[in-house]
Design a protein around this motif. Sequence first.
Motif: not given
Length: 252
Positions: A69-73, A78-83
Amino acid sequence: MIRLDKYIAHSGIESRREIKKLIRSGFVTVNGETVTDSGMRIDEDTVRVCMDGQRVYYRQYVYLMLNKPAGYVSAREDRHYPFVTELVPEEYDYYKVYPVGRLDINTEGLLILTNDGAFAHNLTSPDKNVYKKYFARLSRPAEDADIAAFRAGMEFKEFTAKPAKLEILADPREVYVYIAEGKFHQVKRMCDRIGKSVEYLKRVKIGSLELDESLEPGGVRELTDEELKMVFACEDIFSDQKNIRDENFSGL
Ligand code: URA
């Protein structure tokens, strides 16, 4: 030879701590005999291990398909985003899978996760000519001249993109893009080069393996053996563009 608890953990059934408990409690047999020593060394090629009466099969590698999905690295943390590995069911924790190649945080679609380093290397190596197919929505309609621009390959600062395919759909703002590499922002940079920016991007195919559209965004499932082979089964993606002649294309 391998430790009994490691063998069972490699089947993806339970966590190593749970397995030790189950072995100690007499739930595990090795070649028909109950064994309570987790550290017993066994031959993974010939042994028959059962847990609670069920045969346990050892495996070293797993291969998962994720509909990202969009929004995941595309990373293991990751420190800032869902992974993306947050989306992998717990039963695969033991294997420490990681994404093969990267999709940008706002890109959706087909991502393979595995713990098989050789597989990951082959899939990301441009020499293997595994084309990746993306659906893109552009800021402006694509034109026929853009097809030739993609087909000629493109020079970038750090690499030269191999001949790529642009397929214009019924609504010319919508295209399929096929690329052999997977460099940073590659599709977006190639589209920028023809004066159109990418507003939406989804990977739909790797080699001959298509995204299982019944997998909802965020869904993960194992690849079948058949699907695994399809990843490296190269198709002649330019077969319908034979009318465009250029000596650059002769090797394809
Ligand atoms: N190309 C891009 O620009 N972004 C991706 O996520 C994948 C390919």
